[in-house]
Design an enzyme around this catalytic site. Structure first.
Site, PDB file in Angstrom:
ATOM      1  N   LEU A   1      -5.019  -9.420  -1.429  1.00  8.74           N
ATOM      2  CA  LEU A   1      -4.360  -8.131  -1.386  1.00  8.74           C
ATOM      3  C   LEU A   1      -4.871  -7.098  -2.175  1.00  8.74           C
ATOM      4  O   LEU A   1      -5.745  -7.339  -3.131  1.00  8.74           O
ATOM      5  CB  LEU A   1      -2.811  -8.482  -2.240  1.00  8.74           C
ATOM      6  CG  LEU A   1      -1.981  -9.666  -1.638  1.00  8.74           C
ATOM      7  CD1 LEU A   1      -0.635  -9.891  -2.567  1.00  8.74           C
ATOM      8  CD2 LEU A   1      -1.446  -9.096  -0.390  1.00  8.74           C
ATOM      9  N   ASP A   2      -4.689  -5.651  -1.531  1.00  2.00           N
ATOM     10  CA  ASP A   2      -5.393  -4.489  -2.624  1.00  2.00           C
ATOM     11  C   ASP A   2      -4.707  -4.559  -4.068  1.00  2.00           C
ATOM     12  O   ASP A   2      -3.684  -5.298  -4.247  1.00  2.00           O
ATOM     13  CB  ASP A   2      -4.741  -3.470  -1.955  1.00  2.00           C
ATOM     14  CG  ASP A   2      -5.286  -2.856  -0.828  1.00  2.00           C
ATOM     15  OD1 ASP A   2      -6.284  -3.493  -0.556  1.00  2.00           O
ATOM     16  OD2 ASP A   2      -4.862  -2.040   0.075  1.00  2.00           O
ATOM     17  N   MET A   3      -5.683  -4.015  -4.833  1.00  2.00           N
ATOM     18  CA  MET A   3      -5.393  -4.179  -6.176  1.00  2.00           C
ATOM     19  C   MET A   3      -3.881  -3.597  -6.658  1.00  2.00           C
ATOM     20  O   MET A   3      -3.380  -4.105  -7.485  1.00  2.00           O
ATOM     21  CB  MET A   3      -6.406  -3.487  -7.210  1.00  2.00           C
ATOM     22  CG  MET A   3      -6.514  -3.567  -8.497  1.00  2.00           C
ATOM     23  SD  MET A   3      -7.500  -2.548  -9.453  1.00  2.00           S
ATOM     24  CE  MET A   3      -6.941  -2.813 -11.224  1.00  2.00           C
TER      25      MET A   3
ATOM     26  N   THR B   1      -1.264  -3.556  -4.769  1.00  2.00           N
ATOM     27  CA  THR B   1      -0.346  -4.201  -3.869  1.00  2.00           C
ATOM     28  C   THR B   1       0.155  -5.513  -4.573  1.00  2.00           C
ATOM     29  O   THR B   1      -0.877  -6.265  -4.996  1.00  2.00           O
ATOM     30  CB  THR B   1      -0.836  -4.706  -2.560  1.00  2.00           C
ATOM     31  OG1 THR B   1      -1.235  -3.410  -1.803  1.00  2.00           O
ATOM     32  CG2 THR B   1       0.560  -5.087  -1.793  1.00  2.00           C
TER      33      THR B   1
END
Length: 561
Positions: A408-410, A412
């Site tokens: 997951l993106d940082m 998110t």
């Protein structure tokens, strides 16, 4: 603030109650200081009402022509008497010129009609036209066609000659066989000499034919090569002139910093990234503003940059929104120019979640399922090592094989599945590759979406000049597809479910914000929208087949916003 410094603007409203920031703005990630916000608003008021120039920003309905939105910047400065004012600048040229009443001039004006750049550019453009005329010469295509026809004719004539000589050879062999039984030794030897002469004659005729074919082809190729070499010569001349012009242009760009040190742009980029500067380096608003301030003994206090106008076709840019400086062109330059200033810390070098615990929502002998906090890395970064991966390995050092199956993106939050062994990792990863895993994200969009559901299909690639931003690119982008369904409208914002069919970097963020997507950024998106307490994007649901039981399992975590 009365000042004789050109382009130094006095605040129209009273700012005496606003405290100066203790540190200068870190230009690549910031929340605009109130002084920067006021200055930006005054510049926007000027842009909305000015009659100094005409430029198609794409803000007037029905306006025709090329639409070019622009990035503008404001720099709050302090003079030697402690008075505050601001400078304003535009990235690149505006309305076809670099000279404006309101905005500071560039470090070097490439559009000066008396300058070397336009004069040499005219020479290069003339070469371009000559090359285009030469390349469009119909004789080139005609000669190429003649060459192909000549090759075919040569091959046909040589093939016919080989066939005839093969037939002659077979006949000579038959004659030898028959006549050897009939003729005497002396007559047969005379016959053999004659047959050998016939063989030599055939070989000579073939050699002559080969030379004839070769000369015929060479004559046409020579004529073509004469035309091609002329084009190549002019292209080499153009390349040399372009390179010399670029180097001459680089020589005009020397940047100051707060210590009074001056460095050439070539040296800055060579030391920082060991590459030549990209085109347009030094033409962005931030370096122009700082250079002007240093040259006029003005102390930089804070700054901000905003977009004005319609978005470009590939990027996500919103009218009046603040944006960080671009990294590709500006990071090396600003790295030098900010030396001597006390600058806000780079948040990318800090761990915002050092004291945050990771919630484990499920664990068995094969997998661990965690609820990743927002602003927490999935895997170790370049500057910050703390991540879900390092935390899990520290907690369970007995884990073998790969750990992270997906990321997951940082920014998110939400469900992340961890493998405890190689077999589990491979089994679940195969499901991601085959797109059989069901995932659902929840986002809060900063506006109202009128369409209830649909599919967004916009291919994405990284912005090479401003990583990690992503841009729309139909030529080189990777496929990116997202299903969506609106859940509710809440206080002029839209709660939405996303079902990504692919997993590209920033896919949901760009599909939300891009004008060809939903045209509404996610709340708190500091790259494609406006900063807030957090990015309102959460991976709330996942369903997949368990690696051991082979049964379908699912996990769900409520939205934290």
């Amino acid at each position: 603030m009365a000042s004789s410094t050109p382009f130094l603007h006095t605040f129209r409203q009273n700012i005496s109650a606003i405290a100066k920031p203790e540190k200068f703005t870190f230009p690549f990630c910031y929340e605009p200081h109130p002084l920067s916000v006021i200055a930006a608003q005054e510049v926007q008021d000027y842009l909305a009402t000015q009659t100094d120039f005409e430029h198609n920003f794409g803000l007037t309905e029905g306006q025709e022509g090329l639409i070019i939105g622009k990035m503008f910047g404001v720099l709050i400065v302090e003079d030697e008497n402690g008075n505050l004012g601001y400078l304003a600048a535009c990235s690149g040229k505006l309305a076809g010129t670099n000279q404006h009443r309101y905005f500071i001039p560039p470090i070097f004006d490439m559009l000066d009609p008396q300058g070397f750049f336009l004069q040499e550019e005219a020479t290069i453009n003339a070469l371009n036209r000559e090359i285009e005329n030469l390349e469009s010469n119909p004789k080139i295509s005609a000669l190429k066609e003649q060459i192909e026809l000549c090759k075919k004719l040569n091959e046909q004539e040589l093939a016919e000659a080989r066939a005839l000589h093969k037939k002659n050879k077979a006949e000579r062999k038959t004659i030898r066989t028959v006549q050897k039984e009939v003729l005497g030794t002396e007559d047969y030897q005379e016959l053999e000499l004659d047959l050998i002469k016939q063989s030599y004659r055939d070989q000579h005729e073939y050699d002559v034919l080969k030379m004839t074919c070769k000369n015929r082809l060479t004559a046409i190729e020579h004529e073509l090569n004469t035309l091609v070499k002329e084009i190549e010569h002019k292209k080499e001349s153009r390349k040399s002139k372009s390179s010399n012009l670029q180097n001459q242009l680089f020589d005009q760009y020397h940047f100051l910093n707060a210590k009074g040190e001056k460095r050439a742009v070539l040296d800055i980029f060579e030391e920082a990234i060991n590459l030549l500067p990209p085109a347009g380096a030094g033409e962005c608003a931030a370096p122009k503003l700082l250079q002007y301030a240093y040259l006029h003994d003005l102390k930089p206090i804070c700054m901000a940059e905003f977009w004005w106008g319609a978005p470009p076709g590939s990027e996500v840019r919103k009218h009046r929104y603040f944006y960080p400086s671009c990294r590709g062109k500006c990071e090396p330059i600003l790295g030098h120019m900010l030396q001597g200033l006390v600058v806000d810390p780079n948040p990318m070098l800090e761990n915002p979640s050092a004291d945050v615990d990771i919630e484990i929502i499920y664990e068995d002998q094969d997998i661990i399922v965690v609820n990743k906090p927002a602003e927490f890395l999935s895997v170790p970064g370049i500057n910050v090592q703390d991540s879900v991966q390092t935390r899990i390995l520290a907690r369970s050092p007995e884990i073998t094989g790969p750990v992270i199956i997906h990321r997951l993106d940082m920014s998110t939050s939400g469900i992340l599945v961890i493998a405890k062994n190689k077999e589990a990792h491979q089994f679940i990863q195969d499901q991601f590759i085959q797109h059989t895993i069901q995932k659902r994200y929840t986002a809060l969009l900063d506006g109202i979406i009128t369409k209830n559901e649909g599919l967004i299909d916009l291919p994405l690639r990284v912005d090479l000049e401003d990583r990690p931003r992503q841009v729309l690119c139909y030529e080189y982008g990777k496929p990116a597809r997202t299903k969506f369904k609106v859940v509710a409208i809440e206080n002029n914002k839209t709660r939405i479910h996303y079902f990504p069919l692919t997993g590209r970097t920033h896919q949901l963020r760009v599909h939300s914000a891009h004008s060809k997507g939903l045209n509404t950024p996610i709340v708190g998106d500091d790259l494609y929208g406006k900063r807030a307490d957090r990015l309102h994007l959460h991976a709330g649901y996942i369903q997949f087949v368990h690696p051991t039981t082979k049964k379908m399992i699912e996990f769900e975590v409520a939205d934290p916003f």
